[in-house]
Design an enzyme around this catalytic site. Structure first.
Site, mmCIF file in Angstrom:
data_model
loop_
_atom_site.group_PDB
_atom_site.id
_atom_site.type_symbol
_atom_site.label_atom_id
_atom_site.label_comp_id
_atom_site.label_asym_id
_atom_site.label_seq_id
_atom_site.Cartn_x
_atom_site.Cartn_y
_atom_site.Cartn_z
ATOM 1 N N ASN A 279 7.930 7.220 11.850
ATOM 2 C CA ASN A 279 6.923 7.296 10.792
ATOM 3 C C ASN A 279 5.579 6.940 11.422
ATOM 4 O O ASN A 279 5.291 5.770 11.651
ATOM 5 C CB ASN A 279 7.273 6.318 9.660
ATOM 6 C CG ASN A 279 6.200 6.296 8.591
ATOM 7 O OD1 ASN A 279 5.272 7.113 8.601
ATOM 8 N ND2 ASN A 279 6.306 5.360 7.655
ATOM 9 N N LYS B 148 2.723 7.193 10.149
ATOM 10 C CA LYS B 148 1.724 6.715 9.170
ATOM 11 C C LYS B 148 0.398 7.467 9.409
ATOM 12 O O LYS B 148 0.437 8.647 9.760
ATOM 13 C CB LYS B 148 1.592 5.196 9.259
ATOM 14 C CG LYS B 148 2.970 4.512 9.121
ATOM 15 C CD LYS B 148 2.927 3.035 8.958
ATOM 16 C CE LYS B 148 4.356 2.502 8.836
ATOM 17 N NZ LYS B 148 4.423 1.064 8.613
ATOM 18 N N HIS C 97 7.890 4.850 0.318
ATOM 19 C CA HIS C 97 7.574 3.830 1.332
ATOM 20 C C HIS C 97 6.814 2.677 0.656
ATOM 21 O O HIS C 97 6.011 2.900 -0.245
ATOM 22 C CB HIS C 97 6.730 4.451 2.441
ATOM 23 C CG HIS C 97 6.605 3.547 3.625
ATOM 24 N ND1 HIS C 97 5.715 2.494 3.655
ATOM 25 C CD2 HIS C 97 7.288 3.503 4.787
ATOM 26 C CE1 HIS C 97 5.854 1.851 4.810
ATOM 27 N NE2 HIS C 97 6.805 2.441 5.513
ATOM 28 N N GLU D 92 4.341 1.006 1.537
ATOM 29 C CA GLU D 92 2.877 1.115 1.571
ATOM 30 C C GLU D 92 2.388 1.997 0.428
ATOM 31 O O GLU D 92 1.335 1.755 -0.165
ATOM 32 C CB GLU D 92 2.423 1.643 2.940
ATOM 33 C CG GLU D 92 2.571 0.571 4.002
ATOM 34 C CD GLU D 92 2.769 1.074 5.416
ATOM 35 O OE1 GLU D 92 2.565 2.272 5.670
ATOM 36 O OE2 GLU D 92 3.148 0.246 6.270
ATOM 37 N N GLU E 47 13.914 -1.255 4.114
ATOM 38 C CA GLU E 47 12.755 -1.785 4.825
ATOM 39 C C GLU E 47 12.216 -2.997 4.070
ATOM 40 O O GLU E 47 11.418 -2.838 3.129
ATOM 41 C CB GLU E 47 11.639 -0.729 4.901
ATOM 42 C CG GLU E 47 12.000 0.511 5.665
ATOM 43 C CD GLU E 47 10.764 1.185 6.249
ATOM 44 O OE1 GLU E 47 10.733 1.384 7.463
ATOM 45 O OE2 GLU E 47 9.818 1.484 5.495
ATOM 46 N N GLY F 277 5.444 -4.038 10.049
ATOM 47 C CA GLY F 277 4.185 -4.221 10.765
ATOM 48 C C GLY F 277 3.855 -5.669 11.075
ATOM 49 O O GLY F 277 2.728 -5.987 11.451
ATOM 50 N N SER G 65 9.549 -3.514 11.932
ATOM 51 C CA SER G 65 9.355 -4.130 13.251
ATOM 52 C C SER G 65 10.489 -3.824 14.226
ATOM 53 O O SER G 65 10.858 -4.673 15.043
ATOM 54 C CB SER G 65 9.137 -5.644 13.117
ATOM 55 O OG SER G 65 7.929 -5.905 12.416
HETATM 56 P P1 13P Z 1 6.839 -0.976 11.690
HETATM 57 O O1 13P Z 1 7.929 -0.443 12.556
HETATM 58 O O2 13P Z 1 5.465 -0.784 12.270
HETATM 59 O O3 13P Z 1 7.126 -2.393 11.257
HETATM 60 O O4 13P Z 1 6.834 -0.091 10.360
HETATM 61 C C1 13P Z 1 8.037 0.130 9.722
HETATM 62 C C2 13P Z 1 7.836 1.175 8.704
HETATM 63 O O5 13P Z 1 7.134 0.989 7.742
HETATM 64 C C3 13P Z 1 8.507 2.470 8.917
HETATM 65 O O6 13P Z 1 8.448 3.239 7.772
#
Ligand code: 13P
Length: 251
Positions: free
Chosen positions: A9, A11, A95, A97, A167, A173, A212
């Site tokens: 992903n 982003k 997601h 976010e 997640e 993150g 992470s």
């Molecule tokens: P990170 O791997 O940067 O923690 O992000 C995870 C994520 O949101 C994948 O969709």
């Protein structure tokens, strides 16, 4: 036997040129990895570029979001049919976010999951508790509620093809990944819920862990029987790092 799925992903990262550089660096290793399915989810603007570079390989294309309607006056939105037309096989839905910053409620997520299947895409349904919910002992109830709503319109056959990504919001993150054992435990709770609601189809549902994941900790998650791959954010931006994670998931 579930084949693990490792998805990148990206982003809001990578221009078309940067995306193309990643694919030229990583594709030979990604395409030859055995016993694992690989998906790249670039931003909308790089989907066509990446799709063209992946065509003919085993690596699949995915998008990061989708609107629930087929078409209409929805400025700035993209439909599942449009993503299928670009060659997407997968789409990330719900997601955290998007839930936190862009108004994706459980109800919208349910409609997006339905729209994805209707267009021939496989949704990667993201669920996960916040730190406050975890501290209040609500991890299982929150995650189960998100899975219940997200799958409310699906048939058992669709649930067998669905991908769920557990997640935990506090792990995304932050560098604070869950433990492999805890990821496996929550994934098991999700599968048991799906089994009760949809029967044996749930044995085929792939349930990933995300939050992470790096080349250093990937094996800890991927070694869990209930963890069928990973949804990788930050560590998926670097070709070597992502290839190492994919290899950890493979046979
Ligand atoms: P990170 O791997 O940067 O923690 O992000 C995870 C994520 O949101 C994948 O969709």
């Amino acid at each position: 036997m579930r084949i693990p799925l490792v998805a990148a992903n990206w982003k809001m990262h990578k221009t078309r040129g940067e995306a193309a550089s990643f694919v030229s660096a990583a594709l030979p290793q990604l395409a030859s990895a055995q016993g694992v399915e690989v998906v790249l989810c670039p931003p909308y603007t790089a989907l066509e570029t990446v799709g063209r570079l992946l065509s003919g390989s085993r690596v699949r294309l995915g998008a990061q979001n989708v609107h629930w309607e087929r078409q209409g006056a929805y400025t700035g939105e993209v439909s599942a049919g449009m993503l299928a037309d670009l060659g997407c096989a997968y789409v990330i839905v719900g997601h955290s976010e998007r839930r936190r910053m862009f108004g994706d409620t459980d109800e919208r997520v349910r409609r997006k999951v339905r729209a994805a299947f209707d267009a021939g895409l496989v949704p990667i349904l993201c669920v996960g508790e916040t730190l406050e919910e975890r501290q209040a002992g609500q991890t299982e109830s929150r995650v189960t509620a998100q899975v219940a709503e997200g799958t409310a319109d699906l048939t058992a056959e669709e649930v067998g093809r669905l991908v769920v990504a557990y997640e935990p919001v506090w792990a995304i993150g932050t560098g604070q990944a869950a433990s492999g054992e805890e990821a496996g435990r929550v994934n098991g709770v999700i599968r048991e819920f799906l089994r009760q609601r949809f029967g044996a189809a749930a044995d085929a549902t792939r349930i990933q862990y995300g939050g992470s994941v790096t080349s250093r900790n990937a094996a800890e998650f991927l070694g869990q029987p209930e963890v069928d791959g990973a949804l990788v954010g930050g560590a998926s931006l670097d070709p070597e790092e992502f290839v190492t994670i994919v290899r950890a998931a493979g046979a």
